[in-house]
Design a protein around this motif. Structure first.
Motif, PDB file in Angstrom:
ATOM      1  N   ASP A 136     -18.318  16.597  -0.006  1.00  0.00           N
ATOM      2  CA  ASP A 136     -19.327  15.857  -0.764  1.00  0.00           C
ATOM      3  C   ASP A 136     -18.605  14.782  -1.575  1.00  0.00           C
ATOM      4  OD1 ASP A 136     -21.228  14.986  -2.719  1.00  0.00           O
ATOM      5  OD2 ASP A 136     -22.351  16.847  -2.403  1.00  0.00           O
ATOM      6  N   ARG A 171     -22.641  10.142   1.745  1.00  0.00           N
ATOM      7  CA  ARG A 171     -22.683  11.310   0.874  1.00  0.00           C
ATOM      8  C   ARG A 171     -21.672  12.378   1.309  1.00  0.00           C
ATOM      9  NH1 ARG A 171     -24.823  12.961  -4.136  1.00  0.00           N
ATOM     10  NH2 ARG A 171     -24.474  15.192  -4.173  1.00  0.00           N
ATOM     11  N   LYS A 224     -20.232  14.781  -5.586  1.00  0.00           N
ATOM     12  CA  LYS A 224     -20.340  15.967  -6.429  1.00  0.00           C
ATOM     13  C   LYS A 224     -19.214  16.122  -7.442  1.00  0.00           C
ATOM     14  CE  LYS A 224     -21.100  20.952  -5.907  1.00  0.00           C
ATOM     15  NZ  LYS A 224     -21.259  22.051  -4.924  1.00  0.00           N
ATOM     16  N   TYR A 225     -17.985  15.685  -7.064  1.00  0.00           N
ATOM     17  CA  TYR A 225     -16.823  15.971  -7.906  1.00  0.00           C
ATOM     18  C   TYR A 225     -16.281  14.750  -8.651  1.00  0.00           C
ATOM     19  CZ  TYR A 225     -17.064  19.922  -4.715  1.00  0.00           C
ATOM     20  OH  TYR A 225     -17.506  20.983  -3.976  1.00  0.00           O
TER      21      TYR A 225
END
Length: 442
Positions: A41, A27, A44-45
């Motif tokens: 992260d 992660r 997340k993107y």
């Protein structure tokens, strides 16, 4: 038996997915530089896209072996985050106009490469986002890992917020340099400017005294054929090195600051350089770099981007030193510095991702830093000169009037023979130029 085969196939497919999709099983990706760890992260993107606007093509291969090129660093970031980083190339001539249009329309502009012309207008119009929202500049480990260039942070600070950044790990960290021909000084029996600088004796007075001796008729035909100095930078280095800023900022507002004796002395120095010491050719603006490289002039004040050309032309004869200091300053040096930096446009749909990418591209690995510094030392001709230029880089000056339209043109009109009278006569026009900008300030 069938279930066993299905399990094996599933395991192989899952393993391949983990292998070719970075961060799927992890992660958080950790990127450690010095004492700082950048936690990325990896989920997340994914699927997001940011656009980086710059006025040069993306470099595919670094000129320094084992240092990632911008393209390689970008592709690595894309693999880790799953995001896309698109480079938008605009020419130098059109970049301000096109960036402005893109930001104000709110389309396709996340990271922009700006310069001193954008302060304070772009801040006033809220075209840039304060970087303090996304970057902790008080974190010393982060600050050192990036190697933030403090003069840039200071210049692009407006009303307590930082709007643009760059680092020290590129040649633009060096300030403008007074290049000089060592052989010319030796032949005239004059001291080396670098040695004078180290002794604290490199002043305007010394510069002029040596300059008049370097200006010579070398072939005896009654005409001067060797001049001490020529540069496209006229009054600017004299202003900076006498501790003069043409405007100052008070509460975010630019205020006229040329009407003072220190400024008068700076412009007067330009006049005396020509009228009294005759250090420059009458057409000093004609190819100063070429004349210096051919030995027609002995000194040239110019940017660090020409170090290689200067070195190729003069070899071991090339000397480098900061500009001499004026009579009204206690600073060891105050040379002009590169004014370009990275910022996040207010049109950005993903400013957090844009800030993360800014940190990524501005943070070389520890090994890369060693290689970059080694290369910089070689380029300037040794550790001693490197240390002096890096020290001077901490005191670089960026013209605070660059973002006031018409201000520089008015400075060009100042009569150097009588600067006090001329500046006072032009003051209403200078203040009108400032007021035109302030109309947008709230």
């Amino acid at each position: 038996m069938a279930k066993s085969k299905i399990f094996v196939i599933f395991f192989l497919v899952f393993f391949a997915f983990l292998t070719f999709v970075p961060g799927f099983g992890q992660r958080v990706y950790q990127y450690k530089v010095g004492n700082y760890v950048l936690n990325i992260d990896t989920q997340k993107y994914r699927g997001k896209t940011i656009y980086v606007w710059q006025h040069w093509p993306e470099e595919e291969k670094s000129s320094i072996p084992d240092v990632r090129s911008p393209k390689e660093a970008r592709e690595e970031f894309e693999k880790i985050t799953g995001a896309k980083v698109k480079i938008v190339y605009v020419t130098w001539e059109t970049k301000v106009e096109k960036q402005t249009a893109a930001i104000l329309s709110g389309s396709g502009c996340d990271i922009v490469y700006i310069d001193s012309r954008q302060k304070p207008t772009w801040m006033m119009k809220k075209m840039l986002l304060p970087l303090n929202r996304y970057i902790d500049f008080n974190n010393k480990d982060l600050y050192n890992a990036v190697g933030f260039r403090k003069p840039i942070l200071d210049y692009f600070t407006w009303r307590g917020q930082i709007y643009a950044v760059t680092n020290i790990y590129n040649d633009n960290v060096f300030p403008y340099i007074l290049y000089y021909n060592k052989e010319k000084f030796e032949m005239a029996g004059l001291p080396d400017p670098l040695e004078l600088y180290k002794q604290g004796k490199w002043t305007w007075e010394t510069f002029f005294n040596l300059g008049k001796q370097l200006t010579q008729d070398t072939n005896g035909d009654g005409k001067i054929d060797q001049y001490a100095y020529a540069s496209w930078r006229t009054y600017a280095p004299f202003l900076w090195t006498n501790d003069v800023m043409p405007i100052k900022y008070v509460g975010g507002r630019p205020v006229f600051n040329l009407d003072n004796p220190k400024a008068y002395k700076a412009f007067q120095a330009v006049y005396e350089m020509d009228a009294k010491y005759k250090m420059r050719p009458a057409d000093w603006w004609t190819d100063p770099q070429g004349r210096f490289q051919k030995g027609i002039t002995c000194m040239d004040y110019w940017g660090p981007w020409d170090i290689s050309n200067m070195r190729n032309a003069l070899g071991k004869k090339l000397g480098m030193v900061p500009f001499p200091k004026g009579p009204d300053t206690n600073k060891k040096s105050a040379d002009e510095g590169d004014d370009s930096a990275w910022a996040i446009a207010s049109s950005s749909k993903d400013p957090e991702l844009a800030a993360l990418y800014l940190l990524w591209m501005l943070m070389p690995t520890d090994k890369e830093k060693e290689l970059i510094v080694k290369n910089q030392i070689e380029r300037v001709g040794g550790k001693e000169v490197y240390d002096i230029l890096m020290d001077a880089a901490t005191r670089t000056v960026i013209n605070p009037a660059a973002g006031i339209p018409g201000f520089s043109e008015l400075m060009d009109q100042i009569d150097t023979a009588n600067p006090a009278k001329s500046i006072k006569a032009l003051k209403p026009k200078f203040e009108a130029a400032i007021n035109a900008v302030l109309e947008g300030l709230k």
